[in-house]
Design a protein around this motif. Structure first.
Motif, PDB file in Angstrom:
ATOM      1  N   ARG A 118       0.842  -1.193   0.000  1.00  0.00           N
ATOM      2  CA  ARG A 118       0.000   0.000   0.000  1.00  0.00           C
ATOM      3  C   ARG A 118       0.879   1.246   0.000  1.00  0.00           C
ATOM      4  O   ARG A 118       2.032   1.202   0.443  1.00  0.00           O
ATOM      5  N   PRO A 119       0.323   2.379  -0.471  1.00  0.00           N
ATOM      6  CA  PRO A 119       1.105   3.626  -0.425  1.00  0.00           C
ATOM      7  C   PRO A 119       1.526   3.948   1.007  1.00  0.00           C
ATOM      8  O   PRO A 119       0.761   3.768   1.955  1.00  0.00           O
ATOM      9  N   ASN A 120       2.738   4.396   1.152  1.00  0.00           N
ATOM     10  CA  ASN A 120       3.297   4.705   2.466  1.00  0.00           C
ATOM     11  C   ASN A 120       2.809   6.086   2.916  1.00  0.00           C
ATOM     12  O   ASN A 120       3.330   7.108   2.497  1.00  0.00           O
ATOM     13  N   GLU A 121       1.799   6.085   3.785  1.00  0.00           N
ATOM     14  CA  GLU A 121       1.220   7.342   4.252  1.00  0.00           C
ATOM     15  C   GLU A 121       2.146   8.107   5.194  1.00  0.00           C
ATOM     16  O   GLU A 121       1.957   9.304   5.420  1.00  0.00           O
ATOM     17  N   LEU A 122       3.140   7.417   5.735  1.00  0.00           N
ATOM     18  CA  LEU A 122       4.079   8.088   6.650  1.00  0.00           C
ATOM     19  C   LEU A 122       4.861   9.189   5.940  1.00  0.00           C
ATOM     20  O   LEU A 122       5.304  10.152   6.573  1.00  0.00           O
ATOM     21  N   LEU A 123       5.033   9.033   4.626  1.00  0.00           N
ATOM     22  CA  LEU A 123       5.822  10.008   3.883  1.00  0.00           C
ATOM     23  C   LEU A 123       5.124  11.361   3.786  1.00  0.00           C
ATOM     24  O   LEU A 123       5.740  12.348   3.386  1.00  0.00           O
ATOM     25  N   GLY A 124       3.871  11.413   4.154  1.00  0.00           N
ATOM     26  CA  GLY A 124       3.159  12.683   4.140  1.00  0.00           C
ATOM     27  C   GLY A 124       3.363  13.509   5.392  1.00  0.00           C
ATOM     28  O   GLY A 124       2.921  14.665   5.458  1.00  0.00           O
ATOM     29  N   HIS A 125       4.049  12.956   6.375  1.00  0.00           N
ATOM     30  CA  HIS A 125       4.276  13.673   7.634  1.00  0.00           C
ATOM     31  C   HIS A 125       5.523  14.548   7.535  1.00  0.00           C
ATOM     32  O   HIS A 125       6.450  14.257   6.766  1.00  0.00           O
ATOM     33  N   GLU A 126       5.549  15.594   8.343  1.00  0.00           N
ATOM     34  CA  GLU A 126       6.655  16.554   8.300  1.00  0.00           C
ATOM     35  C   GLU A 126       7.118  16.926   9.702  1.00  0.00           C
ATOM     36  O   GLU A 126       6.392  16.720  10.687  1.00  0.00           O
ATOM     37  N   LEU A 127       8.323  17.451   9.771  1.00  0.00           N
ATOM     38  CA  LEU A 127       8.811  18.142  10.961  1.00  0.00           C
ATOM     39  C   LEU A 127       8.859  19.614  10.596  1.00  0.00           C
ATOM     40  O   LEU A 127       9.712  20.037   9.824  1.00  0.00           O
ATOM     41  N   PHE A 128       7.902  20.377  11.087  1.00  0.00           N
ATOM     42  CA  PHE A 128       7.685  21.749  10.634  1.00  0.00           C
ATOM     43  C   PHE A 128       7.405  21.704   9.118  1.00  0.00           C
ATOM     44  O   PHE A 128       6.363  21.236   8.713  1.00  0.00           O
ATOM     45  N   THR A 129       8.345  22.141   8.283  1.00  0.00           N
ATOM     46  CA  THR A 129       8.093  22.111   6.831  1.00  0.00           C
ATOM     47  C   THR A 129       8.968  21.091   6.112  1.00  0.00           C
ATOM     48  O   THR A 129       8.974  21.047   4.879  1.00  0.00           O
ATOM     49  N   ALA A 130       9.705  20.269   6.847  1.00  0.00           N
ATOM     50  CA  ALA A 130      10.606  19.294   6.234  1.00  0.00           C
ATOM     51  C   ALA A 130       9.958  17.912   6.230  1.00  0.00           C
ATOM     52  O   ALA A 130       9.585  17.405   7.299  1.00  0.00           O
ATOM     53  N   GLY A 144      17.113  25.674  -0.698  1.00  0.00           N
ATOM     54  CA  GLY A 144      18.466  25.948  -0.228  1.00  0.00           C
ATOM     55  C   GLY A 144      18.599  25.819   1.281  1.00  0.00           C
ATOM     56  O   GLY A 144      17.641  25.490   1.983  1.00  0.00           O
ATOM     57  N   PRO A 145      19.808  26.082   1.806  1.00  0.00           N
ATOM     58  CA  PRO A 145      20.053  25.908   3.247  1.00  0.00           C
ATOM     59  C   PRO A 145      19.232  26.818   4.127  1.00  0.00           C
ATOM     60  O   PRO A 145      19.065  26.541   5.320  1.00  0.00           O
ATOM     61  N   LEU A 146      18.724  27.916   3.582  1.00  0.00           N
ATOM     62  CA  LEU A 146      17.931  28.849   4.384  1.00  0.00           C
ATOM     63  C   LEU A 146      16.439  28.729   4.095  1.00  0.00           C
ATOM     64  O   LEU A 146      15.642  29.540   4.573  1.00  0.00           O
ATOM     65  N   GLY A 147      16.055  27.718   3.315  1.00  0.00           N
ATOM     66  CA  GLY A 147      14.645  27.458   3.086  1.00  0.00           C
ATOM     67  C   GLY A 147      14.015  26.824   4.309  1.00  0.00           C
ATOM     68  O   GLY A 147      14.687  26.566   5.322  1.00  0.00           O
ATOM     69  N   GLY A 148      12.716  26.539   4.246  1.00  0.00           N
ATOM     70  CA  GLY A 148      12.047  25.958   5.410  1.00  0.00           C
ATOM     71  C   GLY A 148      12.671  24.657   5.857  1.00  0.00           C
ATOM     72  O   GLY A 148      13.032  24.489   7.024  1.00  0.00           O
ATOM     73  N   ALA A 149      12.813  23.691   4.937  1.00  0.00           N
ATOM     74  CA  ALA A 149      13.409  22.406   5.276  1.00  0.00           C
ATOM     75  C   ALA A 149      14.886  22.562   5.622  1.00  0.00           C
ATOM     76  O   ALA A 149      15.402  21.884   6.513  1.00  0.00           O
ATOM     77  N   GLY A 150      15.568  23.468   4.922  1.00  0.00           N
ATOM     78  CA  GLY A 150      16.985  23.696   5.210  1.00  0.00           C
ATOM     79  C   GLY A 150      17.203  24.191   6.625  1.00  0.00           C
ATOM     80  O   GLY A 150      18.167  23.797   7.299  1.00  0.00           O
ATOM     81  N   LEU A 151      16.303  25.039   7.116  1.00  0.00           N
ATOM     82  CA  LEU A 151      16.427  25.547   8.484  1.00  0.00           C
ATOM     83  C   LEU A 151      16.183  24.454   9.520  1.00  0.00           C
ATOM     84  O   LEU A 151      16.785  24.462  10.592  1.00  0.00           O
ATOM     85  N   VAL A 152      15.311  23.495   9.179  1.00  0.00           N
ATOM     86  CA  VAL A 152      15.090  22.360  10.082  1.00  0.00           C
ATOM     87  C   VAL A 152      16.380  21.568  10.247  1.00  0.00           C
ATOM     88  O   VAL A 152      16.775  21.203  11.359  1.00  0.00           O
ATOM     89  N   TYR A 153      17.049  21.322   9.114  1.00  0.00           N
ATOM     90  CA  TYR A 153      18.318  20.596   9.184  1.00  0.00           C
ATOM     91  C   TYR A 153      19.384  21.418   9.895  1.00  0.00           C
ATOM     92  O   TYR A 153      20.209  20.867  10.641  1.00  0.00           O
ATOM     93  N   ALA A 154      19.383  22.736   9.676  1.00  0.00           N
ATOM     94  CA  ALA A 154      20.346  23.585  10.379  1.00  0.00           C
ATOM     95  C   ALA A 154      20.159  23.478  11.884  1.00  0.00           C
ATOM     96  O   ALA A 154      21.133  23.434  12.647  1.00  0.00           O
ATOM     97  N   GLY A 155      18.882  23.399  12.325  1.00  0.00           N
ATOM     98  CA  GLY A 155      18.607  23.226  13.747  1.00  0.00           C
ATOM     99  C   GLY A 155      19.117  21.894  14.260  1.00  0.00           C
ATOM    100  O   GLY A 155      19.713  21.818  15.347  1.00  0.00           O
TER     101      GLY A 155
END
Length: 252
Positions: A118-130, A144-155
């Protein structure tokens, strides 16, 4: 794997009123804490083993002085001493080994587009915007590194560096307090008998390199966080922070 996926989904549903779209990320943090609690008895046993090794310092130093020119005999003597004192060299490794299955489960769950056909519904979840199924490379390509997901990784990277720096201090302090375990100072006074020259002890092969690298090992977690799915990276960072805090308490 569909069973594990269902458990994560249910836990995320329970946490959704508190964490919204980041509920699955919160579920992973709780899952990590549960795993760490399960292996905590082994961590306590490992801490007792470290303290036992510290008590053996005088005997270890004497063995290094006596067998410093014969590495094989030194290894056998150290092994016999640990066996006699019931100190296991594997005690500190077991907690980490037992956590690997949990890491690989999360890696699998957030790396595949389908689970149980079945389709993996877990892939629809996020941490903030990542996305929890995304990687750092994906974040760099999308904003980029200062985008929404990039800032999550920076954190996450900032947390890893802070925890690794604290771990570095703990490791250096432990090595300074237990010089016999590292071979430092083991030859002190070795040449005081009969006016003979000092005998430079030969440590267990490779131990010197290991001891030089050991304080920096936590910093290599940055590589893991960068290349695995965000869900697995969150597990690694949470477990790392728990482990360092546990060390600070158990090794007081």
């Amino acid at each position: 794997m569909s069973v594990f996926a269902g458990l994560v989904e249910r836990l995320a549903d329970l946490l959704q009123p508190l964490f919204g779209l980041s509920a699955a990320a919160a579920a992973i943090v709780l899952f990590t804490a549960f795993v760490r609690l399960l292996v905590h008895p082994l961590s306590r046993a490992a801490a007792r083993g470290q303290k036992a090794k510290a008590r053996l310092q005088p005997k270890i130093a004497e063995l290094r002085r006596r067998h410093g020119r014969n590495p094989e005999k030194l290894q056998r003597a150290l092994l016999d001493l640990h066996t006699e004192e019931k100190v296991s060299s594997l005690a500190g490794i077991l907690p980490s080994l037992l956590q690997l299955p949990a890491f690989f489960v999360l890696f699998y769950l957030f790396s595949n587009t389908t689970i149980g056909g079945r389709p993996n519904e877990l892939l629809g979840h996020e941490l903030f915007t990542a996305p929890l199924g995304g990687r750092w490379a994906d974040a760099l390509g999308d904003g980029g590194p200062l985008g929404g997901a990039g800032l999550v990784y920076a954190g996450l990277f900032a947390v890893v560096v802070a925890v690794a720096a604290f771990s570095y201090r703990l490791t250096k302090r432990s090595m300074a307090e237990n010089p016999a375990l590292t071979g430092a100072g083991a030859g002190a006074g070795a040449g005081d008998r009969g006016g003979r020259g000092a005998v430079e002890p030969v440590p267990v092969p490779g131990m010197g390199t290991v001891m030089k690298v050991m304080p920096f090992l936590s910093f290599f977690t940055l590589v893991t966080v960068a290349v695995v799915p965000l869900a697995a990276a969150l597990y690694v960072v949470t477990s790392m922070a728990w482990g360092v805090a546990e060390r600070a308490v158990l090794h007081r």
